[in-house]
Design a protein around this motif. Structure first.
Motif, PDB file in Angstrom:
ATOM      1  N   PRO A 417    -111.081 -17.346  67.532  1.00 56.58           N
ATOM      2  CA  PRO A 417    -112.011 -18.450  67.783  1.00 56.58           C
ATOM      3  C   PRO A 417    -112.087 -19.484  66.664  1.00 56.58           C
ATOM      4  O   PRO A 417    -112.638 -20.569  66.870  1.00 56.58           O
ATOM      5  CB  PRO A 417    -113.357 -17.720  67.955  1.00 56.58           C
ATOM      6  CG  PRO A 417    -112.989 -16.373  68.471  1.00 56.58           C
ATOM      7  CD  PRO A 417    -111.717 -16.031  67.741  1.00 56.58           C
ATOM      8  N   LEU A 418    -111.536 -19.168  65.480  1.00 55.60           N
ATOM      9  CA  LEU A 418    -111.513 -20.136  64.386  1.00 55.60           C
ATOM     10  C   LEU A 418    -110.375 -21.142  64.525  1.00 55.60           C
ATOM     11  O   LEU A 418    -110.322 -22.130  63.791  1.00 55.60           O
ATOM     12  CB  LEU A 418    -111.356 -19.410  63.041  1.00 55.60           C
ATOM     13  CG  LEU A 418    -112.548 -18.589  62.540  1.00 55.60           C
ATOM     14  CD1 LEU A 418    -112.129 -17.742  61.346  1.00 55.60           C
ATOM     15  CD2 LEU A 418    -113.713 -19.499  62.164  1.00 55.60           C
ATOM     16  N   LYS A 419    -109.463 -20.912  65.442  1.00 55.11           N
ATOM     17  CA  LYS A 419    -108.245 -21.720  65.536  1.00 55.11           C
ATOM     18  C   LYS A 419    -108.496 -23.215  65.660  1.00 55.11           C
ATOM     19  O   LYS A 419    -107.731 -24.021  65.091  1.00 55.11           O
ATOM     20  CB  LYS A 419    -107.381 -21.231  66.694  1.00 55.11           C
ATOM     21  CG  LYS A 419    -106.015 -21.901  66.749  1.00 55.11           C
ATOM     22  CD  LYS A 419    -105.111 -21.265  67.793  1.00 55.11           C
ATOM     23  CE  LYS A 419    -103.744 -21.945  67.804  1.00 55.11           C
ATOM     24  NZ  LYS A 419    -102.808 -21.290  68.756  1.00 55.11           N
ATOM     25  N   GLN A 421    -110.237 -25.058  64.062  1.00 57.53           N
ATOM     26  CA  GLN A 421    -110.369 -25.662  62.740  1.00 57.53           C
ATOM     27  C   GLN A 421    -109.011 -26.052  62.155  1.00 57.53           C
ATOM     28  O   GLN A 421    -108.951 -26.719  61.123  1.00 57.53           O
ATOM     29  CB  GLN A 421    -111.086 -24.713  61.777  1.00 57.53           C
ATOM     30  CG  GLN A 421    -112.553 -24.530  62.070  1.00 57.53           C
ATOM     31  CD  GLN A 421    -113.324 -24.044  60.845  1.00 57.53           C
ATOM     32  OE1 GLN A 421    -112.929 -24.242  59.709  1.00 57.53           O
ATOM     33  NE2 GLN A 421    -114.450 -23.392  61.085  1.00 57.53           N
ATOM     34  N   GLY A 422    -107.911 -25.596  62.781  1.00 57.88           N
ATOM     35  CA  GLY A 422    -106.587 -25.967  62.316  1.00 57.88           C
ATOM     36  C   GLY A 422    -106.098 -25.178  61.122  1.00 57.88           C
ATOM     37  O   GLY A 422    -105.178 -25.603  60.422  1.00 57.88           O
ATOM     38  N   LEU A 423    -106.666 -24.017  60.889  1.00 59.93           N
ATOM     39  CA  LEU A 423    -106.291 -23.191  59.749  1.00 59.93           C
ATOM     40  C   LEU A 423    -105.065 -22.337  60.066  1.00 59.93           C
ATOM     41  O   LEU A 423    -104.596 -22.269  61.205  1.00 59.93           O
ATOM     42  CB  LEU A 423    -107.453 -22.293  59.338  1.00 59.93           C
ATOM     43  CG  LEU A 423    -107.829 -21.121  60.263  1.00 59.93           C
ATOM     44  CD1 LEU A 423    -108.757 -20.161  59.552  1.00 59.93           C
ATOM     45  CD2 LEU A 423    -108.474 -21.602  61.555  1.00 59.93           C
ATOM     46  N   VAL A 424    -104.564 -21.646  59.052  1.00 61.70           N
ATOM     47  CA  VAL A 424    -103.488 -20.681  59.229  1.00 61.70           C
ATOM     48  C   VAL A 424    -104.105 -19.340  59.609  1.00 61.70           C
ATOM     49  O   VAL A 424    -104.983 -18.820  58.910  1.00 61.70           O
ATOM     50  CB  VAL A 424    -102.653 -20.529  57.938  1.00 61.70           C
ATOM     51  CG1 VAL A 424    -101.642 -19.396  58.078  1.00 61.70           C
ATOM     52  CG2 VAL A 424    -101.939 -21.834  57.619  1.00 61.70           C
ATOM     53  N   LEU A 425    -103.669 -18.771  60.733  1.00 64.09           N
ATOM     54  CA  LEU A 425    -104.123 -17.455  61.185  1.00 64.09           C
ATOM     55  C   LEU A 425    -102.993 -16.458  60.994  1.00 64.09           C
ATOM     56  O   LEU A 425    -101.831 -16.776  61.252  1.00 64.09           O
ATOM     57  CB  LEU A 425    -104.536 -17.494  62.654  1.00 64.09           C
ATOM     58  CG  LEU A 425    -105.642 -18.472  63.048  1.00 64.09           C
ATOM     59  CD1 LEU A 425    -105.851 -18.450  64.553  1.00 64.09           C
ATOM     60  CD2 LEU A 425    -106.936 -18.136  62.330  1.00 64.09           C
ATOM     61  N   SER A 426    -103.330 -15.245  60.563  1.00 64.60           N
ATOM     62  CA  SER A 426    -102.297 -14.246  60.302  1.00 64.60           C
ATOM     63  C   SER A 426    -102.783 -12.866  60.724  1.00 64.60           C
ATOM     64  O   SER A 426    -103.991 -12.595  60.746  1.00 64.60           O
ATOM     65  CB  SER A 426    -101.945 -14.234  58.806  1.00 64.60           C
ATOM     66  OG  SER A 426    -100.955 -13.267  58.522  1.00 64.60           O
ATOM     67  N   GLY A 427    -101.843 -12.010  61.049  1.00 65.20           N
ATOM     68  CA  GLY A 427    -102.154 -10.624  61.393  1.00 65.20           C
ATOM     69  C   GLY A 427    -101.239  -9.673  60.644  1.00 65.20           C
ATOM     70  O   GLY A 427    -100.032  -9.916  60.550  1.00 65.20           O
ATOM     71  N   LEU A 428    -101.808  -8.614  60.079  1.00 63.38           N
ATOM     72  CA  LEU A 428    -100.983  -7.558  59.491  1.00 63.38           C
ATOM     73  C   LEU A 428    -100.229  -6.868  60.609  1.00 63.38           C
ATOM     74  O   LEU A 428    -100.813  -6.546  61.654  1.00 63.38           O
ATOM     75  CB  LEU A 428    -101.858  -6.547  58.746  1.00 63.38           C
ATOM     76  CG  LEU A 428    -101.120  -5.358  58.127  1.00 63.38           C
ATOM     77  CD1 LEU A 428    -100.235  -5.814  56.961  1.00 63.38           C
ATOM     78  CD2 LEU A 428    -102.099  -4.279  57.666  1.00 63.38           C
ATOM     79  N   ARG A 429     -98.935  -6.620  60.400  1.00 59.57           N
ATOM     80  CA  ARG A 429     -98.114  -5.981  61.420  1.00 59.57           C
ATOM     81  C   ARG A 429     -97.552  -4.662  60.899  1.00 59.57           C
ATOM     82  O   ARG A 429     -96.515  -4.624  60.249  1.00 59.57           O
ATOM     83  CB  ARG A 429     -96.975  -6.917  61.847  1.00 59.57           C
ATOM     84  CG  ARG A 429     -97.459  -8.127  62.635  1.00 59.57           C
ATOM     85  CD  ARG A 429     -98.027  -7.717  63.989  1.00 59.57           C
ATOM     86  NE  ARG A 429     -98.744  -8.798  64.660  1.00 59.57           N
ATOM     87  CZ  ARG A 429    -100.048  -8.835  64.811  1.00 59.57           C
ATOM     88  NH1 ARG A 429    -100.796  -7.872  64.305  1.00 59.57           N
ATOM     89  NH2 ARG A 429    -100.620  -9.831  65.453  1.00 59.57           N
ATOM     90  N   PRO A 430     -98.260  -3.560  61.179  1.00 62.52           N
ATOM     91  CA  PRO A 430     -97.734  -2.241  60.819  1.00 62.52           C
ATOM     92  C   PRO A 430     -96.681  -1.786  61.833  1.00 62.52           C
ATOM     93  O   PRO A 430     -96.520  -2.389  62.905  1.00 62.52           O
ATOM     94  CB  PRO A 430     -98.972  -1.333  60.884  1.00 62.52           C
ATOM     95  CG  PRO A 430    -100.140  -2.227  61.118  1.00 62.52           C
ATOM     96  CD  PRO A 430     -99.606  -3.476  61.737  1.00 62.52           C
ATOM     97  N   ASP A 431     -95.994  -0.703  61.514  1.00 60.64           N
ATOM     98  CA  ASP A 431     -95.099  -0.077  62.481  1.00 60.64           C
ATOM     99  C   ASP A 431     -95.927   0.316  63.706  1.00 60.64           C
ATOM    100  O   ASP A 431     -96.979   0.950  63.582  1.00 60.64           O
ATOM    101  CB  ASP A 431     -94.455   1.166  61.864  1.00 60.64           C
ATOM    102  CG  ASP A 431     -93.408   1.772  62.773  1.00 60.64           C
ATOM    103  OD1 ASP A 431     -92.218   1.589  62.499  1.00 60.64           O
ATOM    104  OD2 ASP A 431     -93.782   2.438  63.757  1.00 60.64           O
ATOM    105  N   SER A 432     -95.454  -0.039  64.888  1.00 61.41           N
ATOM    106  CA  SER A 432     -96.279   0.116  66.093  1.00 61.41           C
ATOM    107  C   SER A 432     -95.862   1.273  66.989  1.00 61.41           C
ATOM    108  O   SER A 432     -96.460   1.464  68.055  1.00 61.41           O
ATOM    109  CB  SER A 432     -96.224  -1.183  66.914  1.00 61.41           C
ATOM    110  OG  SER A 432     -94.944  -1.351  67.505  1.00 61.41           O
ATOM    111  N   GLN A 433     -94.863   2.056  66.598  1.00 57.79           N
ATOM    112  CA  GLN A 433     -94.300   3.029  67.540  1.00 57.79           C
ATOM    113  C   GLN A 433     -95.277   4.137  67.928  1.00 57.79           C
ATOM    114  O   GLN A 433     -95.204   4.684  69.022  1.00 57.79           O
ATOM    115  CB  GLN A 433     -93.004   3.620  66.972  1.00 57.79           C
ATOM    116  CG  GLN A 433     -91.940   2.571  66.653  1.00 57.79           C
ATOM    117  CD  GLN A 433     -91.693   1.603  67.804  1.00 57.79           C
ATOM    118  OE1 GLN A 433     -91.538   2.005  68.951  1.00 57.79           O
ATOM    119  NE2 GLN A 433     -91.647   0.310  67.498  1.00 57.79           N
ATOM    120  N   ARG A 434     -96.198   4.490  67.044  1.00 52.61           N
ATOM    121  CA  ARG A 434     -97.155   5.566  67.339  1.00 52.61           C
ATOM    122  C   ARG A 434     -98.534   5.061  67.734  1.00 52.61           C
ATOM    123  O   ARG A 434     -99.415   5.852  68.099  1.00 52.61           O
ATOM    124  CB  ARG A 434     -97.300   6.483  66.109  1.00 52.61           C
ATOM    125  CG  ARG A 434     -96.060   7.289  65.768  1.00 52.61           C
ATOM    126  CD  ARG A 434     -96.212   7.957  64.410  1.00 52.61           C
ATOM    127  NE  ARG A 434     -96.104   6.971  63.324  1.00 52.61           N
ATOM    128  CZ  ARG A 434     -96.618   7.131  62.112  1.00 52.61           C
ATOM    129  NH1 ARG A 434     -97.310   8.216  61.828  1.00 52.61           N
ATOM    130  NH2 ARG A 434     -96.466   6.217  61.174  1.00 52.61           N
TER     131      ARG A 434
END
Length: 481
Positions: A417-419, A421-434
């Motif tokens: 919902p902050l998008k 504002q035009g900021l940079v959004l990021s997500g941590l991406r761990p290994d997803s297999q489990r």
């Protein structure tokens, strides 16, 4: 007459070519010096997390002393109180609670279901109510079954084929997709919107195959919606374990006349008051520029919410502790936000963004961890090409830790919902297999957490925040080339 050579950075240069070369070498040296300083700071962050980290102990308390934190529950309230106290103990510049009204859905007595191949011949199967579902009648529902692979296939049937029956949505996650979140996205619509579609065609109930790549006996819950259906037309919806789904599908093929019975006691209650938990370190140079790191404090009630999203909450708390412990003072204001009600409403994320808008705050970066506490592989970024070019240049600093998958893509639900504002959004991406072995299921427990993996994720997040703060991003003050 003495003339000044074209380059005067290095006195004594005998000609402009040698001076130019010297200047290039000097600037390269500055660049290497900066990289060396960054490498040392990031090494300090990882050492602090791996040797003296707090994330694992915080999660132990959230998971084992509090437990599943369904929005509106007593345990959610306890989690708010606990995390606020722990943030205050870190000596941040400010810690506060942001009120937000959240839905209160109650599961009630454990669900029960069986397949009846003929009167008196039954096989029990594990189910759980989907979040937001209505209850069955007190005596349960027993009806014939129609199996479909998704909403589209259901809508291709005649109403007479569906009316009075239980619709069984049995489209599995696509195991050929390496990105398991992509596999999840390919079939989760039947869980979220299946009950509405089935009810409009006269069905009396819905059973949905659990969103799980593994064959096991654990049903996975999750949010669902009736759209604009009036309450009188809403039908009960439950998830069935993957083993149960396989059994039901096979039995149905052998005997299309089987009956399915299920009973659940869930109910939706009035909204209740809850809170986002927020702590901040005030920026030393650009305090009006806000950087957010966070996860969601609520969870489903079947397990204790360790991976979804206790891990993200404690990693986000740890980011602020790690920067303080390594002596780094952010130039911009750094906030940790533990959002409430991501699972069945996103009220916390929407409330935070609205309050930021009302206050005229300017957010420049937001990072969310909501993909489990597994080994970190990198980050995804929702940003402009210019911002991504700056960020991807930092990738070599993460390569020694094997955390160097930097991609453009999504970020996280709560920071979405902050998008505007035009900021940079990021997500941590761990290994997803489990991850989907545990997601929204009874198996999402502290025992499924690996301490080192959790701590590596916290350190990776703190390192990215450090770089974004130190160097800035396009259109931010203090941008360093």
């Amino acid at each position: 007459m003495h003339t000044t050579p074209p380059f005067t950075l290095f006195p004594g240069s005998r000609n402009w070519k040698s001076a130019a070369l010297a200047a290039v070498l000097f600037l390269a040296g500055l660049s290497l010096s900066g990289q060396s300083a960054d490498s040392l700071q990031i090494r300090k962050i990882f050492d602090e997390s791996l040797l003296r980290g707090r994330s694992y102990d915080w999660l132990n308390h959230l998971s084992n002393q509090i437990g599943g934190r369904l929005s509106g529950s007593v345990r959610a309230k306890q989690a708010v109180e606990y995390t606020k106290k722990e943030l205050e103990a870190l000596g941040l510049d400010r810690v506060w609670l942001q009120p937000v009204m959240v839905p209160k859905w109650v599961r009630g007595t454990s669900e029960f279901a069986y397949i009846e191949s003929e009167p008196g011949n039954t096989n029990n199967v594990p189910i759980c109510a989907l979040g937001g579902s209505v209850a069955t009648p007190v005596g349960g529902i027993k009806a014939g079954v129609v199996e479909v692979q998704g909403i589209e296939q259901l809508q291709q049937l005649d109403r007479e084929e569906v009316e009075g029956k239980i619709v069984f949505f049995n489209r599995p996650m696509d195991a050929s997709l390496i990105n398991t979140f992509q596999a999840y996205g390919g079939c989760v619509d039947q869980r979220h919107g299946g009950a509405e579609a089935a009810a409009r065609m006269g069905a009396v109930g819905v059973i949905v195959r659990s969103m799980n790549l593994r064959l096991d006996d654990y049903p996975h819950t999750g949010s669902m919606s009736y759209g604009d259906l009036p309450e009188s037309q809403r039908i009960p919806a439950a998830a069935i374990s993957t083993n149960g789904a396989e059994l039901l599908s096979t039995t149905l093929k052998l005997n299309p006349g089987i009956k399915f019975f299920f009973r659940q006691y869930c109910r939706q209650m009035a909204d209740v008051l809850s809170y986002n938990v927020i702590g901040e370190i005030r920026g030393s140079e650009f305090p009006e520029e806000i950087m957010v790191v966070g996860g969601h404090l609520d969870s489903w009630d079947l397990g204790d919410g360790s991976h979804d999203d206790g891990a993200g909450c404690v990693q986000s708390m740890e980011v602020l502790r790690l920067l303080k412990a390594t002596g780094y003072r952010p130039k911009r204001t750094l906030r940790v936000v533990l959002f409430m009600n991501e699972e069945n409403g996103l009220r916390g994320g929407n409330k935070y963004a609205q309050e930021a808008l009302n206050a005229g705050e300017k957010h420049v970066f937001a990072l969310e961890s909501d993909a489990g506490g597994f080994t970190p592989r990198g980050f995804s970024f929702d940003c402009t090409p210019e911002a991504f070019d700056r960020i991807v240049a930092w990738k070599p600093l993460f390569e020694p830790y094997l955390i160097h998958q930097f991609i453009r893509g999504g970020s996280g639900a709560d920071i979405g919902p902050l998008k505007p504002q035009g900021l940079v959004l990021s997500g941590l991406r761990p290994d997803s297999q489990r991850y989907f072995d545990h997601h929204h299921a009874e198996t999402d427990t502290f025992e499924a957490i690996n301490r080192r993996e959790l701590e590596l994720g916290a350190a990776a997040m703190a390192s990215l925040v450090y770089l974004c703060d130190r160097y800035g991003l396009p259109d931010q003050p203090g941008l360093r080339k």
